[in-house]
Scaffold this motif. Structure first.
Motif, PDB file in Angstrom:
ATOM      1  N   LEU A 510      -3.257   4.702  -1.983  1.00 22.17           N
ATOM      2  CA  LEU A 510      -1.942   5.538  -2.067  1.00 22.17           C
ATOM      3  C   LEU A 510      -2.113   6.630  -3.110  1.00 22.17           C
ATOM      4  CD1 LEU A 510       0.363   2.277  -2.966  1.00 22.17           C
ATOM      5  CD2 LEU A 510      -0.040   3.150  -0.610  1.00 22.17           C
ATOM      6  N   TRP A 511      -1.530   7.924  -2.732  1.00 23.69           N
ATOM      7  CA  TRP A 511      -1.786   9.121  -3.299  1.00 23.69           C
ATOM      8  C   TRP A 511      -0.456   9.690  -3.442  1.00 23.69           C
ATOM      9  CZ3 TRP A 511      -7.108  10.265  -3.283  1.00 23.69           C
ATOM     10  CH2 TRP A 511      -7.787   9.664  -2.212  1.00 23.69           C
ATOM     11  N   ALA A 512      -0.416  10.446  -4.696  1.00 24.67           N
ATOM     12  CA  ALA A 512       0.654  11.074  -5.351  1.00 24.67           C
ATOM     13  C   ALA A 512       0.629  12.533  -4.474  1.00 24.67           C
ATOM     14  CB  ALA A 512       0.848  11.302  -6.653  1.00 24.67           C
ATOM     15  N   VAL A 513       1.742  12.877  -3.680  1.00 27.14           N
ATOM     16  CA  VAL A 513       1.507  14.055  -3.193  1.00 27.14           C
ATOM     17  C   VAL A 513       1.695  15.355  -3.695  1.00 27.14           C
ATOM     18  CG1 VAL A 513       2.758  15.388  -1.081  1.00 27.14           C
ATOM     19  CG2 VAL A 513       2.674  12.954  -0.828  1.00 27.14           C
ATOM     20  N   ASP A 514       2.444  15.217  -4.722  1.00 26.52           N
ATOM     21  CA  ASP A 514       2.526  16.621  -5.846  1.00 26.52           C
ATOM     22  C   ASP A 514       1.442  16.800  -6.262  1.00 26.52           C
ATOM     23  OD1 ASP A 514       2.631  14.270  -7.365  1.00 26.52           O
ATOM     24  OD2 ASP A 514       4.388  14.756  -8.350  1.00 26.52           O
ATOM     25  N   SER A 515       0.565  15.908  -6.800  1.00 24.22           N
ATOM     26  CA  SER A 515      -0.451  15.981  -7.627  1.00 24.22           C
ATOM     27  C   SER A 515      -1.784  15.921  -7.073  1.00 24.22           C
ATOM     28  CB  SER A 515      -0.445  15.393  -8.891  1.00 24.22           C
ATOM     29  OG  SER A 515      -0.589  13.967  -8.628  1.00 24.22           O
ATOM     30  N   GLY A 516      -1.749  15.140  -5.854  1.00 21.17           N
ATOM     31  CA  GLY A 516      -3.212  14.694  -5.255  1.00 21.17           C
ATOM     32  C   GLY A 516      -3.745  13.443  -6.081  1.00 21.17           C
ATOM     33  N   GLU A 517      -3.256  12.800  -6.940  1.00 21.01           N
ATOM     34  CA  GLU A 517      -3.727  11.948  -7.786  1.00 21.01           C
ATOM     35  C   GLU A 517      -3.864  10.552  -6.810  1.00 21.01           C
ATOM     36  OE1 GLU A 517      -2.664   9.305 -11.982  1.00 21.01           O
ATOM     37  OE2 GLU A 517      -1.569  10.829 -11.075  1.00 21.01           O
ATOM     38  N   GLU A 518      -4.940   9.855  -6.735  1.00 21.10           N
ATOM     39  CA  GLU A 518      -4.987   8.534  -6.366  1.00 21.10           C
ATOM     40  C   GLU A 518      -4.168   7.635  -7.191  1.00 21.10           C
ATOM     41  OE1 GLU A 518      -8.361   4.994  -5.557  1.00 21.10           O
ATOM     42  OE2 GLU A 518      -8.892   7.312  -5.279  1.00 21.10           O
ATOM     43  N   LEU A 519      -3.231   6.730  -6.747  1.00 21.51           N
ATOM     44  CA  LEU A 519      -2.481   6.020  -7.473  1.00 21.51           C
ATOM     45  C   LEU A 519      -2.921   4.294  -7.415  1.00 21.51           C
ATOM     46  CD1 LEU A 519       1.132   7.166  -6.228  1.00 21.51           C
ATOM     47  CD2 LEU A 519      -0.241   7.808  -8.542  1.00 21.51           C
ATOM     48  N   ARG A 520      -3.279   3.964  -6.263  1.00 19.83           N
ATOM     49  CA  ARG A 520      -3.597   2.590  -6.174  1.00 19.83           C
ATOM     50  C   ARG A 520      -4.365   2.278  -4.932  1.00 19.83           C
ATOM     51  NH1 ARG A 520       1.342  -1.320  -5.407  1.00 19.83           N
ATOM     52  NH2 ARG A 520       2.063   0.197  -6.969  1.00 19.83           N
ATOM     53  N   THR A 521      -5.245   1.439  -4.877  1.00 19.24           N
ATOM     54  CA  THR A 521      -6.277   0.838  -3.608  1.00 19.24           C
ATOM     55  C   THR A 521      -5.969  -0.324  -3.394  1.00 19.24           C
ATOM     56  OG1 THR A 521      -7.984   2.452  -4.283  1.00 19.24           O
ATOM     57  CG2 THR A 521      -8.492   0.373  -3.030  1.00 19.24           C
ATOM     58  N   LEU A 522      -5.310  -0.758  -1.992  1.00 20.36           N
ATOM     59  CA  LEU A 522      -4.951  -2.158  -1.710  1.00 20.36           C
ATOM     60  C   LEU A 522      -6.344  -2.494  -0.637  1.00 20.36           C
ATOM     61  CD1 LEU A 522      -1.492  -1.187  -0.472  1.00 20.36           C
ATOM     62  CD2 LEU A 522      -2.422  -1.901  -2.822  1.00 20.36           C
ATOM     63  N   GLU A 523      -6.630  -3.711  -1.159  1.00 20.86           N
ATOM     64  CA  GLU A 523      -7.678  -4.483  -0.357  1.00 20.86           C
ATOM     65  C   GLU A 523      -7.257  -5.826   0.048  1.00 20.86           C
ATOM     66  OE1 GLU A 523     -10.868  -4.605  -2.921  1.00 20.86           O
ATOM     67  OE2 GLU A 523     -11.360  -2.391  -2.974  1.00 20.86           O
ATOM     68  N   GLY A 524      -7.917  -6.182   1.502  1.00 16.66           N
ATOM     69  CA  GLY A 524      -7.652  -7.275   1.932  1.00 16.66           C
ATOM     70  C   GLY A 524      -8.104  -7.425   3.303  1.00 16.66           C
ATOM     71  N   HIS A 525      -7.987  -6.345   4.087  1.00 14.70           N
ATOM     72  CA  HIS A 525      -8.377  -6.513   5.556  1.00 14.70           C
ATOM     73  C   HIS A 525     -10.069  -6.535   5.758  1.00 14.70           C
ATOM     74  CE1 HIS A 525      -4.770  -5.919   7.502  1.00 14.70           C
ATOM     75  NE2 HIS A 525      -4.435  -4.771   6.795  1.00 14.70           N
ATOM     76  N   THR A 526     -10.508  -7.066   6.788  1.00 18.43           N
ATOM     77  CA  THR A 526     -11.853  -7.248   6.939  1.00 18.43           C
ATOM     78  C   THR A 526     -12.287  -6.276   8.195  1.00 18.43           C
ATOM     79  OG1 THR A 526     -11.597  -9.237   8.750  1.00 18.43           O
ATOM     80  CG2 THR A 526     -11.644  -9.667   5.982  1.00 18.43           C
ATOM     81  N   HIS A 527     -11.530  -5.518   8.563  1.00 19.48           N
ATOM     82  CA  HIS A 527     -12.015  -4.740   9.454  1.00 19.48           C
ATOM     83  C   HIS A 527     -11.262  -3.218   9.474  1.00 19.48           C
ATOM     84  CE1 HIS A 527     -14.020  -3.582  13.174  1.00 19.48           C
ATOM     85  NE2 HIS A 527     -14.276  -4.386  13.773  1.00 19.48           N
ATOM     86  N   GLN A 528     -11.462  -2.263  10.392  1.00 26.07           N
ATOM     87  CA  GLN A 528     -10.867  -1.088  10.311  1.00 26.07           C
ATOM     88  C   GLN A 528      -9.471  -1.170  10.104  1.00 26.07           C
ATOM     89  OE1 GLN A 528     -12.339   1.998  10.900  1.00 26.07           O
ATOM     90  NE2 GLN A 528     -10.477   2.900  10.719  1.00 26.07           N
TER      91      GLN A 528
END
Length: 637
Positions: A510-528
């Motif tokens: 998840l990214w903040a569009v105004d600043s380009g900052e990375e907000l969070r990473t979601l993990e759980g899938h095992t494929h593409q």
């Protein structure tokens, strides 16, 4: 010249029982003869120096070493970061983007290093082609075949066994596409590479699927000898038996026939092998049938020498007829017929001439856009008829999007460009070169100010649609990015817009569009991760994956739940306008209740897996596209 320099290379590779399986212009490097390695002057690209560095890096297994004084990524990055101001803007921007990627080269895995080296080689080739067109003829140096990441070593009976499908689709041989690559498959790819270099046209456009024939001669800009034309035609034979069987055979014919550029008055020596007669078009074939007669023909000589006797009748016992008994049935009270329950029904089917890659629906007009090959088709979903076809891309179009005001359509292609079209007229307004490879995904923010695009290993690009400049380059994923989605713009809540990106590295960011900052990473899938979608109020993010599941991420509670789709791959997801239903494109078209997590029943529709799905202008309309080349409109009735 390309054939004469690459055929001995292929002959050597094949003699060691290795099939390259990915011959294309991007994997052919032109090397110079300089021996010294030093940094070039600012604003000047030293072709021979860079080609030599690319060759050394490829031959040594991508170890990031080119000389005792400089690392490979330092040399390449410095050269590309300060290109000449005379370069066209598209090439200039690509040089700058590639220079940024070179800074990450030491941390990349081998597969991504191979890709970056091949991409740099392809960029240099394209710049040289442009320079050649401006300044005249250009003599190539030594050719080197690189990128053996897809190569296959054969032992014993492995040549007869079916393997994996690999290679670039536009250059791959038919048998290789079915997992049965042979040595002649490399020759086919070499032939496709040659006609692509001759015509400078995508191989997709050089083959006519309606007649199942190559039409590369239609795109030639200079005359060619009959011998060379026949040699290329035989390299491009779709049947293995009619194709050259070895590189040595092609080289022998190339040298023995003295094929070379000749003046128009020079006589053409005959080839030792007679070319096959050209096939007539299907509509001109003359089929001869025997004249019809009133009686069937007789063949006395073919009469059987025996007779089949009839089976004797066997007496059957006589069964006396049993008298019927009349039973008076009481009259049943007739109840009024119950009305059938409402359900989703297919009301219209559009047939596409080729495989469908993506769908987009105009928010303001009943216009549906679909991509097939390198064209975009516009359909009227109210009158159920095609409107027009948009052409302008040179390769397949994996991604399209329509602006929220319904005025513009944006397309991303494997020709590495993004097209901007006027939807009402079909006119192409501009073309952006923001990536160094296939544009895989597009998304437009609800405020219509920002376009997000992604590719294989490039950073995600945020492009300002109003002022026409690159706002941010989002770096964080380590694999291809196939899915992008913007959060909705809610006027009641003054929240910033968020961009979600899904990658082959099994993460969602998840990214903040105004600043380009990375907000969070979601993990759980095992494929593409293949698709992403926000619900209308922006609190839930749905992610689809090739692991056969869909996950619903609650962005407020930071929890998620999983929908077991019971499918091999999930290709797309879409929320209804009220956010209560979720449509899923997988092996079948599925509809789920978001709150209860229950699957709703849909009648069978497509014969092949569904590749894309979206809701119409109301929650009572659903649109799906499939690999069976059909688009279906579903109505709740």
């Amino acid at each position: 010249e390309v054939l004469a320099k690459l055929l001995p290379v292929l002959d050597f590779v094949h003699s060691h029982n290795v099939i390259h399986r990915d011959i294309k212009p991007g994997n052919i490097i032109i090397t110079g003869n300089q021996l010294g390695i030093s940094l070039p002057r600012s604003g000047q690209l030293d072709w021979a120096l860079l080609q030599q560095a690319l060759t050394i890096e490829s031959n040594q297994g991508f170890r990031n070493f080119v000389s005792p004084s400089y690392r490979f990524n330092e040399l390449l990055g410095f050269s590309l970061s300060q290109p000449s101001k005379d370069l066209p803007s598209a090439f200039y921007n690509r040089c700058q983007q590639l220079a940024v990627q070179c800074t990450r080269y030491p941390t990349l895995p081998i597969a991504q290093r191979q890709y970056l080296v091949a991409d740099a080689s392809r960029l240099l080739y394209e710049i040289q082609q442009a320079s050649e067109a401006r300044s005249g003829a250009f003599s190539i140096g030594r050719l080197v075949l690189v990128d053996f990441g897809a190569a296959k070593s054969l032992k014993g009976l492995e040549l007869m066994q079916t393997g994996t499908t690999i290679g670039s689709p536009e250059y791959v041989a038919p048998e290789q596409a079915r997992g049965k690559a042979v040595f002649a498959s490399d020759l086919y790819s070499l032939g496709v590479t040659c006609v692509h270099l001759l015509t400078k046209v995508s191989p997709y456009d050089l083959f006519d699927a309606s007649t199942d024939a190559w039409i590369w001669r239609n795109y030639l800009t200079a005359p060619m000898s009959e011998q060379m034309g026949y040699l290329l035609d035989r390299l491009l034979e779709r049947a293995i038996a009619r194709r050259y069987q070895s590189a040595a055979e092609v080289l022998q014919e190339l040298e023995g026939s003295s094929i070379a550029p000749m003046s128009p008055s020079a006589p053409i020596p005959p080839l030792p092998l007679q070319p096959p007669k050209p096939l007539q078009p299907a509509n001109q074939l003359a089929f001869q049938f025997p004249a019809a007669t009133s009686q069937p023909p007789t063949h006395p000589s073919l009469q059987p020498s025996f007779r089949i006797a009839r089976r004797p009748k066997v007496g059957m016992p006589v069964i006396q007829k049993v008298p019927t008994i009349q039973i008076e049935e009481p009259e049943l009270e007739t109840k009024p017929r119950r009305r059938s329950q409402p359900s989703w029904r297919c009301v219209q089917t559009f047939e596409s001439p080729a495989r469908i890659y993506a769908l987009a629906l105009s928010p303001t007009e009943p216009i549906l856009a679909s991509t097939s090959g390198n064209t975009i088709k516009l359909w009227d979903v109210e009158q159920f008829k095609p409107i027009r076809t948009l052409t302008g891309h040179l390769d397949i179009i994996p991604a399209i999007a329509i602006t929220p005001d319904g005025k513009h359509l944006i397309s991303g292609s494997a020709d590495k460009t993004i097209g901007i079209w006027e939807l009402s007229t079909g006119r192409q307004l501009s073309k952006l070169a923001l990536h160094s490879d296939t544009v895989l995904a597009l998304a437009i923010a609800a405020d219509q100010a920002t376009l997000a695009s992604s590719s294989f290993y490039d950073p995600i690009t945020l492009w300002d649609l109003n002022d026409g400049y690159k706002r941010h380059g989002l770096m964080g994923h380590s694999a291809r990015i196939d899915a992008l989605a913007f959060s909705p713009l809610l006027e009641a809540e003054q929240t910033r817009i968020i961009l979600a990106s899904g990658s082959g590295d099994l993460t969602i960011k998840l990214w903040a569009v105004d600043s380009g900052e990375e907000l969070r990473t979601l993990e759980g899938h095992t494929h593409q991760i293949s698709a992403l979608a926000f619900n209308p109020n922006g609190t839930i993010l749905a992610s689809a994956s090739w692991d056969g599941t869909v996950k619903l991420w609650n962005l407020k509670t930071r929890r998620h739940r999983t929908l077991e789709v019971e499918s091999g791959r999930v290709n797309g997801v879409a929320f209804s306008l009220d956010g209560k239903k979720l449509a899923i494109a997988s092996d079948t078209l599925q509809l789920w209740n978001v709150s209860s997590g229950k699957k709703l029943i849909l009648e069978p529709g497509h014969s092949d897996p569904v590749c894309a799905v979206l809701f119409g202008h109301t929650d009572q309309m659903l649109i799906s596209a499939s690999f069976d080349r059909s688009i279906k409109l579903w109505q709740w009735e």
